[in-house]
Design an enzyme around this catalytic site. Structure first.
Site, PDB file in Angstrom:
ATOM      1  N   ASN A   9     107.430 -57.607  45.391  1.00 17.46           N
ATOM      2  CA  ASN A   9     108.547 -57.391  44.654  1.00 17.46           C
ATOM      3  C   ASN A   9     109.808 -57.682  45.428  1.00 17.46           C
ATOM      4  O   ASN A   9     110.338 -56.967  46.592  1.00 17.46           O
ATOM      5  CB  ASN A   9     108.607 -55.768  44.214  1.00 17.46           C
ATOM      6  N   LYS A  11     112.803 -57.757  44.622  1.00 21.66           N
ATOM      7  CA  LYS A  11     114.012 -57.044  44.332  1.00 21.66           C
ATOM      8  C   LYS A  11     115.182 -57.939  44.076  1.00 21.66           C
ATOM      9  O   LYS A  11     114.966 -59.049  43.588  1.00 21.66           O
ATOM     10  CB  LYS A  11     114.352 -55.824  45.529  1.00 21.66           C
ATOM     11  N   HIS A  97     110.337 -49.514  37.322  1.00 18.42           N
ATOM     12  CA  HIS A  97     110.586 -49.330  38.964  1.00 18.42           C
ATOM     13  C   HIS A  97     111.627 -47.939  39.138  1.00 18.42           C
ATOM     14  O   HIS A  97     112.571 -47.888  38.432  1.00 18.42           O
ATOM     15  CB  HIS A  97     110.731 -50.510  39.687  1.00 18.42           C
ATOM     16  N   GLU A  99     113.824 -47.706  41.090  1.00 16.94           N
ATOM     17  CA  GLU A  99     115.254 -48.179  41.105  1.00 16.94           C
ATOM     18  C   GLU A  99     115.859 -48.455  39.897  1.00 16.94           C
ATOM     19  O   GLU A  99     117.149 -48.054  39.848  1.00 16.94           O
ATOM     20  CB  GLU A  99     115.236 -49.515  42.119  1.00 16.94           C
ATOM     21  N   GLU A 169     104.233 -45.063  43.437  1.00 17.00           N
ATOM     22  CA  GLU A 169     105.117 -45.572  44.449  1.00 17.00           C
ATOM     23  C   GLU A 169     106.188 -43.906  44.670  1.00 17.00           C
ATOM     24  O   GLU A 169     106.950 -43.859  43.850  1.00 17.00           O
ATOM     25  CB  GLU A 169     106.118 -46.577  43.862  1.00 17.00           C
ATOM     26  N   GLY A 175     110.793 -48.307  50.979  1.00 19.31           N
ATOM     27  CA  GLY A 175     111.971 -48.910  51.682  1.00 19.31           C
ATOM     28  C   GLY A 175     112.299 -47.948  52.706  1.00 19.31           C
ATOM     29  O   GLY A 175     113.227 -48.177  53.789  1.00 19.31           O
ATOM     30  N   SER A 215     106.591 -48.551  51.402  1.00 20.19           N
ATOM     31  CA  SER A 215     106.588 -48.897  52.982  1.00 20.19           C
ATOM     32  C   SER A 215     105.084 -49.588  53.490  1.00 20.19           C
ATOM     33  O   SER A 215     104.262 -49.107  54.393  1.00 20.19           O
ATOM     34  CB  SER A 215     106.776 -47.705  53.756  1.00 20.19           C
TER      35      SER A 215
HETATM   36  P1  PGA Z   1     108.842 -51.240  50.196  1.00 17.65           P
HETATM   37  O1  PGA Z   1     109.199 -51.151  48.639  1.00 17.65           O
HETATM   38  O2  PGA Z   1     107.577 -51.830  50.262  1.00 17.65           O
HETATM   39  O3  PGA Z   1     110.030 -52.004  50.783  1.00 17.65           O
HETATM   40  O4  PGA Z   1     108.790 -49.841  50.572  1.00 17.65           O
HETATM   41  C1  PGA Z   1     108.131 -51.028  47.517  1.00 17.65           C
HETATM   42  C2  PGA Z   1     108.908 -51.280  46.185  1.00 17.65           C
HETATM   43  O5  PGA Z   1     109.698 -50.786  45.868  1.00 17.65           O
HETATM   44  O6  PGA Z   1     108.060 -51.672  45.225  1.00 17.65           O
END
Ligand code: PGA
Length: 252
Positions: A9, A11, A97, A99, A169, A175, A215
């Site tokens: 992803n 983003k 997601h 976000e 997640e 992140g 992560s």
């Molecule tokens: P990350 O993000 O691997 O940077 O923690 C995962 C995601 O948001 O899909």
């Protein structure tokens, strides 16, 4: 046997040319890789250039989008439809997601509409669920996740539901560099599989693929993959570098 699926992803990162270079680099690092479905999810505007790199080299890397509208067309300023994604050769689409839920007001009902629409257009939804830190600390993880799965998959047939990829997640792990432990992730993910069994049937619960995300790195991916119910990962930060993403793929 479920084929593991690793999706990157990206983003809101990388310009079109950078995205193209990234898939080329990834592909160079994983010659002959098999037994894992590889997906990259660039920003919408990067998709054509990434698609051209994939097609030119005949890479077995699939394209995913990070979001979509549920309608095919219409007066929805700023939105992108499933038909538009199909037209560009997109196969997967991330839906709901955290976000999107946090910054763009997406609800489980909207997620359900998008999941249904994706399936109706033969796109594979990667439906995201996850609890916040407050919810985890209040002991509400199971309740929150079960609710998100039930509402997100509302009114699907067992046949359609078995095509959905679910990404677990935990929001606090995204992140932050603080992933869940493989055991904690397996506990939640086996619970998701149980919910799918209750909602649909055994065939569906055995077929549906469930990823862990938050992560994930080359260092911890093997621990997650060793778990019975974890079928891959949705990778954010580590998917933006060819070295780390291809190392994750190799270890899977
Ligand atoms: P990350 O993000 O691997 O940077 O923690 C995962 C995601 O948001 O899909």
């Amino acid at each position: 046997m479920r084929t593991p699926i690793i999706a990157g992803n990206w983003k809101m990162n990388l310009l079109a040319e950078e995205g193209k270079e990234l898939v080329k680099e990834i592909w160079k690092n994983i010659p002959g890789l098999s037994g894992v479905d590889v997906v990259v999810c660039p920003p919408f505007v990067d998709i054509p250039s990434v698609a051209s790199a994939i097609n030119e080299k005949g890479m077995s890397i699939e394209l995913g989008a990070q979001n979509m509208h549920w309608e095919e067309s219409g007066a929805y300023t700023g939105e992108v439809s499933p038909l538009m994604l199909k037209d560009l050769g997109v196969k997967y689409v991330i839906i709901g997601h955290s976000e999107r839920r946090q910054f763009f007001g997406e609800t489980d009902q909207g997620v359900n509409r998008k999941v249904k629409s994706a399936l109706a257009h033969e796109l594979i939804p990667i439906m995201c669920v996850g609890e916040s830190l407050e919810e985890r600390e209040a002991g509400q993880t199971e309740e929150v996740i079960t609710g998100q799965v039930k509402r997100g998959m509302f009114e699907l047939s067992a046949e359609k539901a078995s095509n959905v990829v679910i990404a677990y997640e935990p929001i606090w792990a995204i992140g932050t560099g603080k992933s869940a432990t493989a055991e904690d992730a397996e506990k939640v993910i086996s619970g998701i599989r149980k919910t799918v069994l209750e909602l649909f049937d055994k065939g569906c619960s055995e077929k549906v693929r469930i990823q862990y995300g938050g992560s994930v790195t080359p260092e911890n991916i093997v621990d997650f993959m060793a778990m019975k119910d974890i079928d891959g990962s949705l990778v954010g930060g580590a998917s933006l570098k060819a070295d780390s993403f291809s190392e994750i793929l190799r270890r899977v």
